[in-house]
Design a protein around this motif. Sequence first.
Motif, PDB file in Angstrom:
ATOM      1  N   ARG A 176       0.808  -1.223   0.000  1.00  0.00           N
ATOM      2  CA  ARG A 176       0.000   0.000   0.000  1.00  0.00           C
ATOM      3  C   ARG A 176       0.839   1.270   0.000  1.00  0.00           C
ATOM      4  N   GLY A 177       2.098   1.149  -0.365  1.00  0.00           N
ATOM      5  CA  GLY A 177       2.960   2.315  -0.416  1.00  0.00           C
ATOM      6  C   GLY A 177       3.639   2.573   0.913  1.00  0.00           C
ATOM      7  N   ASP A 178       4.392   3.672   0.979  1.00  0.00           N
ATOM      8  CA  ASP A 178       5.169   4.011   2.162  1.00  0.00           C
ATOM      9  C   ASP A 178       4.309   4.862   3.092  1.00  0.00           C
ATOM     10  N   LEU A 179       3.607   4.208   3.997  1.00  0.00           N
ATOM     11  CA  LEU A 179       2.670   4.897   4.872  1.00  0.00           C
ATOM     12  C   LEU A 179       3.384   5.798   5.872  1.00  0.00           C
ATOM     13  N   PHE A 180       4.523   5.377   6.363  1.00  0.00           N
ATOM     14  CA  PHE A 180       5.265   6.184   7.335  1.00  0.00           C
ATOM     15  C   PHE A 180       5.726   7.489   6.681  1.00  0.00           C
ATOM     16  N   ASP A 181       6.288   7.389   5.510  1.00  0.00           N
ATOM     17  CA  ASP A 181       6.760   8.586   4.813  1.00  0.00           C
ATOM     18  C   ASP A 181       5.593   9.511   4.474  1.00  0.00           C
ATOM     19  N   ALA A 182       4.425   8.939   4.216  1.00  0.00           N
ATOM     20  CA  ALA A 182       3.261   9.758   3.867  1.00  0.00           C
ATOM     21  C   ALA A 182       2.901  10.717   4.989  1.00  0.00           C
ATOM     22  N   GLU A 183       2.941  10.251   6.238  1.00  0.00           N
ATOM     23  CA  GLU A 183       2.601  11.168   7.324  1.00  0.00           C
ATOM     24  C   GLU A 183       3.752  12.115   7.654  1.00  0.00           C
ATOM     25  N   VAL A 184       4.970  11.677   7.430  1.00  0.00           N
ATOM     26  CA  VAL A 184       6.108  12.586   7.615  1.00  0.00           C
ATOM     27  C   VAL A 184       5.997  13.769   6.651  1.00  0.00           C
ATOM     28  N   ARG A 185       5.657  13.480   5.405  1.00  0.00           N
ATOM     29  CA  ARG A 185       5.499  14.556   4.419  1.00  0.00           C
ATOM     30  C   ARG A 185       4.355  15.490   4.793  1.00  0.00           C
ATOM     31  N   ALA A 186       3.275  14.942   5.312  1.00  0.00           N
ATOM     32  CA  ALA A 186       2.144  15.780   5.725  1.00  0.00           C
ATOM     33  C   ALA A 186       2.532  16.717   6.851  1.00  0.00           C
ATOM     34  N   ALA A 187       3.288  16.224   7.812  1.00  0.00           N
ATOM     35  CA  ALA A 187       3.716  17.056   8.933  1.00  0.00           C
ATOM     36  C   ALA A 187       4.639  18.173   8.462  1.00  0.00           C
ATOM     37  N   ALA A 188       5.531  17.855   7.535  1.00  0.00           N
ATOM     38  CA  ALA A 188       6.446  18.872   7.018  1.00  0.00           C
ATOM     39  C   ALA A 188       5.674  19.990   6.322  1.00  0.00           C
ATOM     40  N   ALA A 189       4.618  19.635   5.613  1.00  0.00           N
ATOM     41  CA  ALA A 189       3.830  20.645   4.905  1.00  0.00           C
ATOM     42  C   ALA A 189       3.088  21.566   5.877  1.00  0.00           C
ATOM     43  N   VAL A 190       2.551  21.003   6.944  1.00  0.00           N
ATOM     44  CA  VAL A 190       1.814  21.813   7.922  1.00  0.00           C
ATOM     45  C   VAL A 190       2.773  22.637   8.771  1.00  0.00           C
ATOM     46  N   GLY A 191       3.928  22.061   9.116  1.00  0.00           N
ATOM     47  CA  GLY A 191       4.940  22.815   9.835  1.00  0.00           C
ATOM     48  C   GLY A 191       4.989  22.595  11.333  1.00  0.00           C
ATOM     49  N   LEU A 192       4.469  21.464  11.793  1.00  0.00           N
ATOM     50  CA  LEU A 192       4.557  21.138  13.211  1.00  0.00           C
ATOM     51  C   LEU A 192       5.773  20.271  13.494  1.00  0.00           C
ATOM     52  N   ARG A 193       6.267  20.334  14.733  1.00  0.00           N
ATOM     53  CA  ARG A 193       7.259  19.343  15.161  1.00  0.00           C
ATOM     54  C   ARG A 193       6.544  17.998  15.237  1.00  0.00           C
ATOM     55  N   PHE A 194       7.204  16.964  14.724  1.00  0.00           N
ATOM     56  CA  PHE A 194       6.511  15.689  14.557  1.00  0.00           C
ATOM     57  C   PHE A 194       7.324  14.575  15.180  1.00  0.00           C
ATOM     58  N   HIS A 195       6.641  13.747  15.966  1.00  0.00           N
ATOM     59  CA  HIS A 195       7.245  12.584  16.611  1.00  0.00           C
ATOM     60  C   HIS A 195       6.470  11.332  16.198  1.00  0.00           C
ATOM     61  N   PRO A 196       6.662  10.860  14.969  1.00  0.00           N
ATOM     62  CA  PRO A 196       5.947   9.654  14.539  1.00  0.00           C
ATOM     63  C   PRO A 196       6.505   8.410  15.234  1.00  0.00           C
ATOM     64  N   CYS A 197       5.598   7.559  15.664  1.00  0.00           N
ATOM     65  CA  CYS A 197       5.974   6.310  16.326  1.00  0.00           C
ATOM     66  C   CYS A 197       5.727   5.166  15.348  1.00  0.00           C
ATOM     67  N   ARG A 198       6.784   4.396  15.054  1.00  0.00           N
ATOM     68  CA  ARG A 198       6.615   3.259  14.152  1.00  0.00           C
ATOM     69  C   ARG A 198       5.967   2.121  14.945  1.00  0.00           C
ATOM     70  N   GLY A 199       4.646   2.035  14.788  1.00  0.00           N
ATOM     71  CA  GLY A 199       3.880   1.009  15.474  1.00  0.00           C
ATOM     72  C   GLY A 199       3.899  -0.306  14.722  1.00  0.00           C
ATOM     73  N   SER A 200       3.231  -1.306  15.311  1.00  0.00           N
ATOM     74  CA  SER A 200       3.251  -2.626  14.682  1.00  0.00           C
ATOM     75  C   SER A 200       2.310  -3.565  15.422  1.00  0.00           C
ATOM     76  N   MET A 201       1.881  -4.612  14.706  1.00  0.00           N
ATOM     77  CA  MET A 201       1.121  -5.719  15.292  1.00  0.00           C
ATOM     78  C   MET A 201       1.586  -7.009  14.612  1.00  0.00           C
ATOM     79  N   ASP A 202       1.920  -8.023  15.403  1.00  0.00           N
ATOM     80  CA  ASP A 202       2.315  -9.313  14.819  1.00  0.00           C
ATOM     81  C   ASP A 202       1.520 -10.480  15.412  1.00  0.00           C
ATOM     82  N   ARG A 203       0.492 -10.174  16.195  1.00  0.00           N
ATOM     83  CA  ARG A 203      -0.272 -11.221  16.877  1.00  0.00           C
ATOM     84  C   ARG A 203      -1.736 -11.132  16.449  1.00  0.00           C
ATOM     85  N   GLY A 204      -2.044 -11.800  15.329  1.00  0.00           N
ATOM     86  CA  GLY A 204      -3.403 -11.796  14.816  1.00  0.00           C
ATOM     87  C   GLY A 204      -4.293 -12.823  15.504  1.00  0.00           C
TER      88      GLY A 204
END
Length: 452
Positions: free
Chosen positions: A131-159
């Motif tokens: 589905r593309g680079d989802l992490f980079d997508a939100e990083v780019r959005a934050a840069a455009a708005v101009g806020l300090r951004f602390h994205p957390c690389r989340g995950s789930m491996d227990r279905g």
Amino acid sequence: MSAFDTILENAYIAPVVGEEIANGHIVIGNGRITALGPGPAPESEGAQRIDATGCLVTPGLVNTHHHLYQWATQGLFQDATLFEWLTGLYRLWAGMDAEVVHDAAGAGLAWLALTGCSTASDHHYIFPTGRGDLFDAEVRAAAAVGLRFHPCRGSMDRGQSEGGLPPDEVVERTDDILTATAEVVDRYHDLSFDSMLRVAVAPCSPFSVSETLLRESAALARDKGVRLHTHLAETLDEDRYCRTHMGCTPVEYMEKLGWLGADVWFAHAIHLRDWEIRRLADTGTGIAHCPSSNARLGAGIARVSELLAAGVPVGLGVDGAASSELTSMAGEMRQAVLLQRAVRGPTALGARQALRLGTLDGARNLGRDTEIGSIEVGKLADLAVWRIDGFRAAVADPVCALVFGPTPPLARLLVGGRTVVADGELRTAAQDELAAAGVRARARLLREEGSR
């Protein structure tokens, strides 16, 4: 040429640390606060002077827990418990792609900016394959708005096939998660004093993540020198789940896996025993309190006044918009006060305590309390300027007007001295386009779900 970039003057200043100034000035140079004090500012040829008459100046608000992608699924499952709400939404979220994430994040971050937030942490934990680079997508959005951004690389491996809550289609393989997490830390994490982007490691929750992933994530984060974040003790269902499957409480489980410490902050932490509060305090483990989301889902009311009395670092978070529709950071300060007082009396949490939760204590949870979160010489010029004139001037205490009442109009938001919002309008990006993109993200996600 001026030695200063910007001068704010004629303002009521609530610095969080130190005495409040009823009529004062703040001088900004090179993105930092260079001076502040009562009365008029010194003359400085060429500096931009902002007249803040009728305004309260606070540090920019710090959001310590969010799920920006959820902007696209607001208003659904309105009467569900957390587990029911998650079960209903996982299938929708499985259809997100980088376009959905970018547009939802842009709208969500713009909304935060318009409500006084200068720093936002986001916990993104669903990464559908192909589905593309989802992490980079939100990083780019934050840069455009101009806020300090602390994205957390989340995950789930227990279905569900492994006894977890999420369907197997939205979980990843443990090794793939660890590799991807290391890659985003190496690519994006910026340790500089005025950094606009820092990354944290954030497996989703005890009921969606394996013991192996929790242990290895803690080791990875400490090897890379980044912070750790996850959900914990949000509902009684979670407490029962952990005691049934792990043989201990959520806090006991996370301590066993090396997840208590000054480099860790947990979202929610509602259902805590007395000894668990003491243990969090002893280890310096932080909490992101999300009062609106907790109330919306009927999860309970965190013991914030007791956490603070014990010395636990507590910040505020708006949580995902799908469980706290259109909630503002300033609104979370108010909600925190009202909920604590509703169950623990009128002295449980004060206006200035709530402001500190929304600023300096939140910055501490993100590891940035030496850089942001208070108005002090040498700190970054992240400032929110609130209009407290007009009807609001009837409230004698400006901080009370901000925290106890509805969110005041935002006259200005500065991030590193740069204007992000002026007179209630976003100035870094096209506000109407971001709002429309957020609506498109919802439509795209619903169409994707309908086609599967």
